[in-house]
Design an enzyme around this catalytic site. Structure first.
Site, PDB file in Angstrom:
ATOM      1  N   LYS A  51      -5.993  -5.364   4.445  1.00  0.00           N
ATOM      2  CA  LYS A  51      -6.861  -4.293   4.176  1.00  0.00           C
ATOM      3  C   LYS A  51      -7.987  -4.467   3.249  1.00  0.00           C
ATOM      4  CE  LYS A  51      -6.224  -0.102   1.739  1.00  0.00           C
ATOM      5  NZ  LYS A  51      -5.307   1.444   1.753  1.00  0.00           N
ATOM      6  N   HIS A  69       1.549   2.421   4.001  1.00  0.00           N
ATOM      7  CA  HIS A  69       0.565   3.778   4.154  1.00  0.00           C
ATOM      8  C   HIS A  69       0.989   4.179   5.631  1.00  0.00           C
ATOM      9  CE1 HIS A  69      -2.897   6.041   3.950  1.00  0.00           C
ATOM     10  NE2 HIS A  69      -3.250   5.278   2.817  1.00  0.00           N
ATOM     11  N   HIS A  91     -11.373  -2.283   2.386  1.00  0.00           N
ATOM     12  CA  HIS A  91     -11.338  -1.220   1.681  1.00  0.00           C
ATOM     13  C   HIS A  91     -12.255  -1.099   0.409  1.00  0.00           C
ATOM     14  CE1 HIS A  91      -9.403   3.090   0.733  1.00  0.00           C
ATOM     15  NE2 HIS A  91     -10.632   3.175   1.628  1.00  0.00           N
ATOM     16  N   ASP A 106      -0.555  -0.538  -4.592  1.00  0.00           N
ATOM     17  CA  ASP A 106      -1.774  -0.449  -5.286  1.00  0.00           C
ATOM     18  C   ASP A 106      -1.957   0.848  -5.730  1.00  0.00           C
ATOM     19  OD1 ASP A 106      -1.295   1.112  -2.748  1.00  0.00           O
ATOM     20  OD2 ASP A 106      -3.602   0.947  -2.375  1.00  0.00           O
ATOM     21  N   ASN A 107      -0.796   1.466  -5.485  1.00  0.00           N
ATOM     22  CA  ASN A 107      -0.458   3.130  -6.177  1.00  0.00           C
ATOM     23  C   ASN A 107       0.945   3.424  -5.864  1.00  0.00           C
ATOM     24  OD1 ASN A 107      -2.630   3.690  -3.738  1.00  0.00           O
ATOM     25  ND2 ASN A 107      -0.805   4.600  -3.730  1.00  0.00           N
ATOM     26  N   CYS A 145      -5.786   4.287  -3.399  1.00  0.00           N
ATOM     27  CA  CYS A 145      -6.207   2.871  -2.821  1.00  0.00           C
ATOM     28  C   CYS A 145      -7.442   2.033  -3.228  1.00  0.00           C
ATOM     29  CB  CYS A 145      -6.378   2.928  -1.439  1.00  0.00           C
ATOM     30  SG  CYS A 145      -5.073   3.538  -0.279  1.00  0.00           S
ATOM     31  N   ASP A 161       0.813  -1.331  -0.122  1.00  0.00           N
ATOM     32  CA  ASP A 161      -0.013   0.127   0.006  1.00  0.00           C
ATOM     33  C   ASP A 161       0.795   1.374   0.025  1.00  0.00           C
ATOM     34  OD1 ASP A 161      -1.953   1.822   0.360  1.00  0.00           O
ATOM     35  OD2 ASP A 161      -2.867   0.866   2.129  1.00  0.00           O
ATOM     36  N   ASP A 162       0.773   2.092  -0.902  1.00  0.00           N
ATOM     37  CA  ASP A 162       1.422   3.317  -1.295  1.00  0.00           C
ATOM     38  C   ASP A 162       3.045   3.080  -1.144  1.00  0.00           C
ATOM     39  OD1 ASP A 162      -1.088   4.287  -0.756  1.00  0.00           O
ATOM     40  OD2 ASP A 162      -0.496   5.942   0.677  1.00  0.00           O
ATOM     41  N   LYS A 211       1.494   9.161  -5.749  1.00  0.00           N
ATOM     42  CA  LYS A 211       0.198   9.001  -5.560  1.00  0.00           C
ATOM     43  C   LYS A 211      -1.037   9.831  -5.849  1.00  0.00           C
ATOM     44  CE  LYS A 211      -3.055   7.163  -1.867  1.00  0.00           C
ATOM     45  NZ  LYS A 211      -2.968   6.769  -0.409  1.00  0.00           N
TER      46      LYS A 211
HETATM   47 CA    CA Z   1      -2.724   2.660  -1.463  1.00  0.00          CA
END
Ligand code: CA
Length: 478
Positions: free
Chosen positions: A132, A234, A134, A292-293, A76, A36-37, A314
């Site tokens: 996660k 993240h 989300h 994810d990004n 995300c 994540d991130d 991001k």
């Molecule tokens: Ca993310």
């Protein structure tokens, strides 16, 4: 003496079954790991040096690193909606992060969509999600209702890593305070739908849960699919003390903590691969690893990540927002130690996994945008998997197209830009005026693609509008 036909068949069936079993390799397990991130440059296999990631580097060496691997959205939740459906998520109105609200029945992955877990479960796989979610906090969106037999994790877009810690969520430019995001960060950890106590650092625990899942299901005859969605690295920036000590040489406290978080993800991946090897199932397990990004460097939820040599971050349709670390490893079928340079996208994971599993989607389901990458990664097909890839943000405030070496984009009120990624990976020399015919072609392609998309079905802009005209600066969720 003649055997009755039925009895004859009954005798032959076990022979055919045993022949089939002897000649067909077992169906692969499928492990989809999402960070994540994570910054494009922040793992060893991408060239990073200040954060050792030996386990991820070993995973990269065991398979193929896709240099031009993309996600379908630069934040995300829409990105994850694309990953699990194999479809550009704007086709079903998924263009913002959902509200953290268990009563918000429209803020989540529409029930009309079918997930990778739905399809693999129909094909006889045991399915699990860890980490996660989300994709909606309303009970109708719970992972157990979206194809996952087992779930361990949290339903929101983020979670504190250290039990009991207080997380201040950013609520405006440079301001911190209390929003529903604080409750989201402290939401219950769930095993399926039952809350369980928070114990220990979260990323470590997710890795332990995933390793235990691997070991548990190795005893079963059925192959399994595990979606392991870390929320690290993240924000909030929190890490184990022993990991922080390993990075004491990094002077910047935020970068030091981020490094410790990335290293904890790496350690968790190592724990899972060790469990696979101990179970004798590494060869037959198809593993994907992506973020994810891109890394958020200066915007909301900045985490001290680095996307070098890419431009942007991001929340951008520049490369830094959408191009991510992207690994595919399947020792039984895919060559080791290779790099693949044609553009691929997270939407490809679903059709690739289904092809590997020998599973087919029901014809009645909406068509996919992803492509089965196996022929391309195994060298059977040396053309490009995609003629073009597309992005749209914030209901049409920004667009981008990738076609071969070319990248066209338009962001908010700015004039369209064109970059030659073959010579300008950092998107620094706008060629829109120099090559107007290419810019026009890609603008037209973007407009044509956009005709099949719908308006956002939900938004979370607290400033009034569904469409956020100033981009992610005002988008409060992760
Ligand atoms: Ca993310």
């Amino acid at each position: 003496m003649k055997l009755p036909f039925v009895r004859c068949c009954a005798l032959l069936v076990p022979i055919f079954v045993s022949l089939f079993a002897a000649e067909s390799p077992p169906r692969p397990n499928i492990l989809l790991i999402v960070a994540d991130d994570l910054g494009y440059h922040d793992v060893g296999f991408q060239g990073g040096r200040d954060i050792p990631t030996p386990h991820l580097d070993r995973l990269a060496a065991s398979g193929i690193r896709c240099t031009d691997g993309y996600v379908s959205y630069p934040v995300c939740s829409p990105s994850r909606a694309g990953i699990l459906t194999g479809r550009y998520q704007q086709r079903f109105g998924y263009e913002f992060n959902p509200k953290w609200d268990a009563t918000a029945a429209t803020h989540g992955l529409p029930l009309s969509e079918t997930t990778l877990a739905d399809s693999l479960r129909s094909a006889g796989y045991t399915t699990g999600a860890i980490g996660k979610w989300h994709l909606g906090a309303h009970p109708q969106f719970h992972p157990n209702r979206r194809g996952f037999d087992e779930f361990f994790g949290f339903l929101g877009g983020g979670h504190r890593y250290l039990p009991g810690s207080i997380v201040e969520v950013e609520v405006g430019a440079g301001k911190k305070g209390t929003t529903s995001g604080d409750a989201e960060q402290a939401s219950p950890l769930l095993r399926n739908t039952t809350a369980v106590p928070e114990v220990g650092e979260l990323t470590t625990r997710l890795g332990e849960e995933a390793a235990a899942s691997v070991t548990r299901h190795a005893r079963n005859a059925k192959p399994w699919f595990l979606y392991l969605a870390f929320n690290a690295p993240h924000t909030p920036l929190q890490a184990r003390e022993d990991m922080l000590k390993k990075f004491a040489a990094i002077a910047d406290a935020r970068r030091r903590t981020y490094a410790a978080m990335v290293a904890t993800v790496d350690e968790a991946v190592g724990r899972i691969v060790t469990a696979l090897e101990a179970a004798g199932q590494r060869e037959r397990t198809l593993i994907f690893f992506i973020s994810d990004n891109g890394g958020p460097m200066t915007k909301r939820n900045a985490n001290a990540s680095v996307n070098s040599p890419l431009h942007g971050q991001k929340g951008d349709v520049f490369e830094g927002g959408i191009r991510v670390p992207f690994l595919v490893s399947w020792p039984a079928r895919i060559p080791a130690g290779r790099t693949y340079t044609q553009p691929v996208i997270s939407l490809d994971i679903l059709p690739t996994a289904l092809a590997a599993a020998g599973a087919t989607r029901a014809a009645a389901l909406a068509p996919l945008d992803g492509t089965d990458l196996l022929p391309f990664l195994t060298g059977k097909n040396d053309s490009a998997p995609h003629a073009r890839l597309f992005w749209r943000m914030d209901g049409g405030e920004a667009f981008a197209v990738r076609e071969g070496q070319w990248k066209w984009l338009r962001t908010y009120q700015n004039a369209p830009q064109l970059f030659d990624l073959a010579t300008d990976l950092g998107e620094s020399r706008d060629l829109a005026s120099a090559r107007p015919e290419i810019a026009a072609r890609l603008a037209a392609a973007s407009a044509e693609w956009n005709r099949d998309l719908i308006a956002p079905a939900f938004g979370n802009n607290p400033f009034g509008g569904l469409i956020n005209r100033t981009g992610l600066e005002k988008n409060p969720a992760p």
